[in-house]
Design a protein around this motif. Structure first.
Motif, PDB file in Angstrom:
ATOM      1  N   PRO A 222       0.719  -1.143  -0.006  1.00  0.00           N
ATOM      2  CA  PRO A 222      -0.073   0.101  -0.032  1.00  0.00           C
ATOM      3  C   PRO A 222       0.920   1.247   0.162  1.00  0.00           C
ATOM      4  CG  PRO A 222       0.150  -1.006   2.443  1.00  0.00           C
ATOM      5  CD  PRO A 222       0.723  -1.819   1.367  1.00  0.00           C
ATOM      6  N   VAL A 223       0.303   2.379  -0.296  1.00  0.00           N
ATOM      7  CA  VAL A 223       0.874   3.606  -0.320  1.00  0.00           C
ATOM      8  C   VAL A 223       0.327   4.344   1.368  1.00  0.00           C
ATOM      9  CG1 VAL A 223       0.854   6.099  -1.066  1.00  0.00           C
ATOM     10  CG2 VAL A 223       0.988   3.966  -2.437  1.00  0.00           C
ATOM     11  N   TRP A 224       1.582   4.572   2.121  1.00  0.00           N
ATOM     12  CA  TRP A 224       1.134   5.151   3.461  1.00  0.00           C
ATOM     13  C   TRP A 224       1.115   6.676   3.072  1.00  0.00           C
ATOM     14  CZ3 TRP A 224      -0.089   2.437   7.636  1.00  0.00           C
ATOM     15  CH2 TRP A 224       0.206   1.077   7.761  1.00  0.00           C
ATOM     16  N   VAL A 225       0.173   6.984   3.908  1.00  0.00           N
ATOM     17  CA  VAL A 225       0.162   8.642   3.884  1.00  0.00           C
ATOM     18  C   VAL A 225      -0.061   9.170   5.146  1.00  0.00           C
ATOM     19  CG1 VAL A 225      -1.835  10.450   3.094  1.00  0.00           C
ATOM     20  CG2 VAL A 225      -1.616   8.118   1.666  1.00  0.00           C
ATOM     21  N   ALA A 226       0.837  10.173   5.478  1.00  0.00           N
ATOM     22  CA  ALA A 226       0.831  10.812   6.690  1.00  0.00           C
ATOM     23  C   ALA A 226      -0.358  11.876   6.594  1.00  0.00           C
ATOM     24  CB  ALA A 226       2.181  11.612   6.824  1.00  0.00           C
ATOM     25  N   LEU A 227      -0.957  12.100   7.575  1.00  0.00           N
ATOM     26  CA  LEU A 227      -2.062  13.284   7.911  1.00  0.00           C
ATOM     27  C   LEU A 227      -1.713  14.346   8.763  1.00  0.00           C
ATOM     28  CD1 LEU A 227      -5.344  10.901   8.072  1.00  0.00           C
ATOM     29  CD2 LEU A 227      -4.243  12.023   6.387  1.00  0.00           C
ATOM     30  N   ALA A 228      -1.068  15.299   8.189  1.00  0.00           N
ATOM     31  CA  ALA A 228      -0.327  16.630   9.018  1.00  0.00           C
ATOM     32  C   ALA A 228      -1.417  17.227  10.140  1.00  0.00           C
ATOM     33  CB  ALA A 228       0.207  17.444   7.994  1.00  0.00           C
ATOM     34  N   GLY A 229      -2.580  17.024   9.777  1.00  0.00           N
ATOM     35  CA  GLY A 229      -3.495  17.501  10.624  1.00  0.00           C
ATOM     36  C   GLY A 229      -4.992  17.111  10.239  1.00  0.00           C
ATOM     37  N   PRO A 230      -5.896  17.026  11.179  1.00  0.00           N
ATOM     38  CA  PRO A 230      -7.276  16.744  10.756  1.00  0.00           C
ATOM     39  C   PRO A 230      -7.910  17.774  10.009  1.00  0.00           C
ATOM     40  CG  PRO A 230      -7.364  17.524  13.261  1.00  0.00           C
ATOM     41  CD  PRO A 230      -5.797  17.609  12.467  1.00  0.00           C
ATOM     42  N   ARG A 231      -9.170  17.432   9.195  1.00  0.00           N
ATOM     43  CA  ARG A 231      -9.993  18.343   8.684  1.00  0.00           C
ATOM     44  C   ARG A 231     -10.382  19.432   9.636  1.00  0.00           C
ATOM     45  NH1 ARG A 231     -12.204  17.547   3.618  1.00  0.00           N
ATOM     46  NH2 ARG A 231     -11.782  15.631   2.499  1.00  0.00           N
ATOM     47  N   VAL A 232     -10.526  20.506   9.305  1.00  0.00           N
ATOM     48  CA  VAL A 232     -11.004  21.862   9.998  1.00  0.00           C
ATOM     49  C   VAL A 232     -12.138  22.440   9.354  1.00  0.00           C
ATOM     50  CG1 VAL A 232     -10.286  23.887  11.257  1.00  0.00           C
ATOM     51  CG2 VAL A 232      -8.491  22.044  11.065  1.00  0.00           C
ATOM     52  N   PRO A 233     -13.464  22.063   9.869  1.00  0.00           N
ATOM     53  CA  PRO A 233     -14.461  22.973   9.144  1.00  0.00           C
ATOM     54  C   PRO A 233     -14.517  24.201   8.996  1.00  0.00           C
ATOM     55  CG  PRO A 233     -15.082  21.095  10.943  1.00  0.00           C
ATOM     56  CD  PRO A 233     -13.894  21.256  11.001  1.00  0.00           C
ATOM     57  N   PRO A 234     -14.020  24.955   9.902  1.00  0.00           N
ATOM     58  CA  PRO A 234     -14.006  26.425   9.669  1.00  0.00           C
ATOM     59  C   PRO A 234     -13.036  26.677   8.625  1.00  0.00           C
ATOM     60  CG  PRO A 234     -13.734  25.998  11.965  1.00  0.00           C
ATOM     61  CD  PRO A 234     -13.776  24.767  11.416  1.00  0.00           C
ATOM     62  N   LEU A 235     -11.906  26.031   8.524  1.00  0.00           N
ATOM     63  CA  LEU A 235     -10.984  26.289   7.436  1.00  0.00           C
ATOM     64  C   LEU A 235     -11.645  25.955   5.899  1.00  0.00           C
ATOM     65  CD1 LEU A 235      -8.235  27.067   6.526  1.00  0.00           C
ATOM     66  CD2 LEU A 235      -7.292  24.913   6.834  1.00  0.00           C
TER      67      LEU A 235
END
Length: 318
Positions: A222-235
């Motif tokens: 698989p391709v591993w993906v780092a998530l630098a931050g969660p989704r931010v609804p206000p953004l």
């Protein structure tokens, strides 16, 4: 998408410098990374806190970000200050492969992959903001990221423009397309290399956070993906505002102290865009995960901010 499973931390490996932004594993289970002071490091036995040791391979003289291990053991290095580099892991030599495109300086080279024919594809995250003001691009949603290609013996050329903070790259197992992380849009896109739609891009996978570096585990893994931050609804809401509003918010953001989220995560996806693993941890002491690679029984996480890498338990294969 399945419910995420816990990301289980085991120990941290301190490196004597901050910001191991990308991590890649070599065939011997060692991990290579670049840190904020310009050094390229190799970490031996990262999974064993009693045997782990670190050696310096080279100094780029800039700020290394994305790494790509080449078949001969050398490294492609995307340096935010110097451009696309080739680094000799035996003798520490640093050679500039590209520092401009069409007369414009490469100021935020982010990630690279090399295909078997010697062609290198690499990303530029932003043409408006430098690395130390990266948050400005995320807030303003500039769409100035790029995908570039450097053919053997050629000059770099722009393949895609208008990307929202172009970041990690990974090839499909069959070499028919590239996965590109669009950090600012919380998704992966697919750039087709072969077939009737070669040269076209389309959405590939929506993600539960902001993707950073990508790392393929072997030719068929698989391709591993780092998530630098969660989704931010206000953004997400801000990104739909007029450009003048986004620019004003970005000016404020680059002058405000950045406080990374305590929620960290990684995902692994297959070549159909399906999630194979989704691991997350709330209230993490290791913040802003910008890269992940797998080595034997462990996952190793890198970070733009932390003074070392984190070693975590690897999930069971699916």
């Amino acid at each position: 998408m399945d419910r995420p499973t816990p990301l289980v931390p085991l120990h941290h490996v301190r490196l004597g410098a901050r910001g191991p932004e990308d991590v890649v594993a070599d065939p011997h289970g060692r991990v290579l990374t670049g840190v904020a002071d310009g050094r390229i490091l190799r970490v031996h036995h990262p999974g064993d806190p009693h045997a782990v040791r670190t050696e310096v391979l080279a100094e780029t003289g800039g700020r290394p970000l994305g790494l790509e291990l080449l078949p001969d053991g050398d490294l492609l290095v995307c340096d935010a200050e110097r451009g696309l580099l080739r680094v000799g892991t035996d003798d520490g030599t640093v050679r500039v492969l590209a520092d401009s495109v069409a007369g414009e300086r490469l100021r935020f080279c982010s990630n690279a992959v090399a295909l078997p024919d010697g062609t290198v594809y690499f990303t530029v995250s932003s043409r408006r903001y430098p690395l130390h003001r990266w948050i400005g691009d995320i807030v303003e949603h500039t769409g100035t990221g790029r995908l570039l290609r450097l053919a053997p013996g050629g000059e770099p050329e722009v393949l895609l423009d208008g990307l929202q903070f172009a970041n990690g790259l990974a090839p499909s197992a069959d070499g028919s397309f590239l996965m590109i992380a669009e950090t600012g849009s919380c998704r992966l896109i697919r750039y087709r290399l072969t077939g009737p739609r070669a040269g076209h891009a389309d959405p590939f996978a929506d993600l539960p956070g902001m993707p950073d570096n990508l790392w393929r585990e072997g030719p068929d893994g698989p391709v591993w993906v780092a998530l630098a931050g969660p989704r931010v609804p206000p953004l997400d809401l801000l990104h739909r505002a007029p450009p003048a509003v986004r620019r004003g918010a970005a000016r404020a953001a680059v002058h405000a102290p950045y406080r990374p989220s305590g929620t960290v995560g990684v995902v692994a996806v297959d070549d159909r865009g399906r999630t194979v693993h989704h691991l997350t941890r709330r209230h993490s002491g290791f913040r802003m995960v910008t890269s992940v690679c797998a080595t034997r029984d462990h996952l190793v996480l890198g970070s733009l901010l932390e003074p070392g890498v984190a070693v975590c338990a690897r999930p069971a294969a699916r």
